[in-house]
Scaffold this active site. Structure first.
Site, mmCIF file in Angstrom:
data_model
loop_
_atom_site.group_PDB
_atom_site.id
_atom_site.type_symbol
_atom_site.label_atom_id
_atom_site.label_comp_id
_atom_site.label_asym_id
_atom_site.label_seq_id
_atom_site.Cartn_x
_atom_site.Cartn_y
_atom_site.Cartn_z
ATOM 1 N N ASP A 241 0.830 -1.200 0.000
ATOM 2 C CA ASP A 241 0.000 0.000 0.000
ATOM 3 C C ASP A 241 0.871 1.259 0.000
ATOM 4 O O ASP A 241 1.899 1.312 0.670
ATOM 5 C CB ASP A 241 -0.874 -0.027 1.269
ATOM 6 N N GLU A 277 1.300 -0.074 -4.919
ATOM 7 C CA GLU A 277 0.412 1.029 -5.293
ATOM 8 C C GLU A 277 1.215 2.326 -5.326
ATOM 9 O O GLU A 277 1.472 2.921 -4.283
ATOM 10 C CB GLU A 277 -0.732 1.154 -4.271
#
Ligand SMILES: [Ca+2]
Ligand SMILES: [Ca+2]
Length: 538
Positions: A241, A277
């Site tokens: 993330d 990401e």
């Protein structure tokens, strides 16, 4: 990230071709068969199709309304029953679970305990069962790993915060975080006050204090977290993330840290998968491929490359040259990169809200990104045209609604969702399974076609020039000396007849697959292709 490939099936296909079997079509969602009637199944390694799941909204096993791991286990046959030819499953090869660790919020991107499954989702034992069930089906499981920040309720942060308030400035947990005095604050970063003149960095939310990733103790904790989930639980890898926030504004340091994460994973497995990401521009994303795979955000969203082509804002010619150019820019950085196309994820409005299924836009978009390189990611519910957008309440919960099973599943929309369920007009899983023309059955067929033509995923691309057409174009993909042609007609209503020799010297001899609103024929170099239809030629 090894690439596996079965040579025998291709030999069989070649023999079929030599024996003059002519046009091969994939019908009724079955695999190609050889002359003995045996199925031809390929293994494309990590160049396979993944499915993103918000566990809390997927399937509920215990009636509390919150999706959980046992609910997901109950639904695995829907995703992949382990028999590629059964025709009963969507046929994805891997799943990405949004965060499952004990957390403060419904979405769980604020971890309280990295070593425990959140009790609303189940137990660590349930996760081990899930991984084992998936392994039995040849499915990979990757999980979200949130390393940029924790929850303020994490014991590390609570200890640090308490130590500061008591004047115990030598407590080791203080340096676990980016905690500074006011004069040490860096411009462009967001800070919140603790006590005694100290502040913590938290660029997402005041409930998400950012870790100090230079701290060797933090790195030792992360190393153990990676070891636990890979070795003891058996996950295949991680979705990382918010990687650009690790050291906000310093790509070089972020990439260096991701290389370290990659090296830690290597300690525990020689076959794993990491995808990050980095929600940014194409150039920056490409640079991160030096360390790990990254989601290709330029493909995604209502203004991304896939939708622009599906809705004819851009020509097919522009789309295939974009694929080729973007890939080249990534492979300069990392020749072994595995690209990561997708339409939408949990942070975006759902695609069926801006791509019409009735008019064939959604199906065309699916063709455009599933019939391409790398590891395409399907967001749960995309395959049934679920809708969901932030709306006037501006809430991401509306993008993460309960899966529409249409049966007795007790899963409910997440806390804060306001989406009007009467807008869900595309049908449930139960309804779509029965309807051969449904989007669900379309995706199923598309995934089989991709599996049966592994050159699409694995090959080197040559973008072909059909600049005279706005709604027609395609590319060649060559792997180990074998070439397929992938061609799309994005027109809403016009059947096209194209002389392929105007765009390529390659001689195709048969149509391996057709998918779309209509049919296609090949006579010599002349391809006739229906509107909103794609073909694979060999
Ligand atoms: Ca539950
Ligand atoms: Ca950070």
């Amino acid at each position: 990230m090894k690439k596996k490939f079965l040579i025998l099936p291709l030999l069989i296909l070649f023999i079929l071709f030599l024996s003059g079997c002519g046009e091969i079509k994939i019908t009724d969602y079955t695999f190609l068969t050889d002359s003995n009637g045996s199925e031809i199944v390929y293994d494309t390694g990590n160049n396979s199709v993944y499915y993103e799941i918000f566990v809390g909204a997927y399937s509920d096993s215990d009636g509390d309304g919150i999706g959980d791991i046992n609910g997901l286990i109950n639904r695995l046959d829907y995703l992949n029953d382990g028999d590629p030819s059964s025709g009963k499953s969507l046929g994805v090869d891997g799943i990405w679970l949004m965060p499952i660790m004990k957390a403060g919020s419904y979405h769980k991107y604020d971890v309280i305990d990295y070593m425990s499954v959140d009790s609303s989702y189940g137990t660590n034992e349930d996760m081990i069962n899930l991984v084992n069930e998936c392994n039995d089906r040849n499915m990979h499981v990757i999980i979200d790993l949130v390393l940029n920040h924790t929850s303020t309720l994490n014991a590390w942060f609570k200890t640090a915060s308490k130590a500061i308030s008591e004047g115990d400035y030598s407590n080791k947990y203080i340096s676990y975080y980016s905690i500074v005095t006011e004069d040490q604050e860096e411009t462009g970063k967001t800070y919140y006050a603790l006590s005694n003149g100290y502040y913590y960095e938290a660029n997402f939310d005041r409930s998400m204090p950012e870790l100090n990733l230079d701290n060797e103790d933090v790195k030792a904790e992360i190393s153990e977290i990676i070891r636990y989930w890979m070795e003891d639980v058996g996950v295949y890898g991680f979705r990382l993330d918010a990687v650009k926030y690790f050291y906000l504004g310093d790509d070089a340091k972020n990439i260096e840290f991701l290389k370290w994460v990659d090296s830690e994973c290597q300690k525990y497995s020689d076959d794993y998968y990491l995808v990050g990401e980095d929600w940014s521009n194409d150039g920056e994303i490409a640079s991160y491929y030096e360390a790990i795979s990254c989601f290709d955000f330029g493909m995604s969203g209502s203004d991304g490359a896939i939708t622009s082509c599906a809705k004819q804002y851009e020509s097919v010619n522009s789309y295939v040259s974009y694929l080729s150019q973007y890939r080249n820019s990534v492979e300069i950085v990392n020749p072994d990169a595995i690209l990561t196309p997708f339409i939408s994820n949990h942070d975006m409005n759902r695609a069926a809200g801006y791509l019409s299924i009735k008019e064939g836009e959604m199906q065309m978009a699916a063709n455009l990104y599933i019939l391409t390189y790398g590891t395409p990611f399907i967001y749960y519910g995309e395959e049934i045209g679920m809708k969901g957008s932030r709306g006037t309440e501006n809430t991401d919960a509306n993008r993460r609604l309960a899966m529409l099973w249409g049966d007795n599943d007790t899963v409910e929309d997440p806390v804060g969702a306001t989406y009007d369920s009467s807008l869900q007009t595309n049908g449930t899983v139960k309804e779509q399974k029965k309807d051969k023309t449904s989007l669900y059955n379309y995706y199923k067929k598309l995934l089989i076609i991709r599996k049966c033509n592994p050159e699409i995923a694995l090959g080197e691309y040559t973008a072909l020039n059909f600049a005279n057409y706005t709604t027609f174009g395609g590319f060649l993909s060559t792997y180990e000396g074998r070439t397929v042609g992938v061609f799309h007609n994005t027109s809403y209503s016009t059947t096209l007849t194209i002389d392929l020799s105007k765009g390529t010297d390659f001689n195709f001899t048969f149509i391996a697959a057709v998918i779309g609103s209509g049919d296609a024929t090949l006579s010599g170099s002349i391809l006739t292709i229906a509107p909103h239809t794609s073909v694979i030629l060999r």
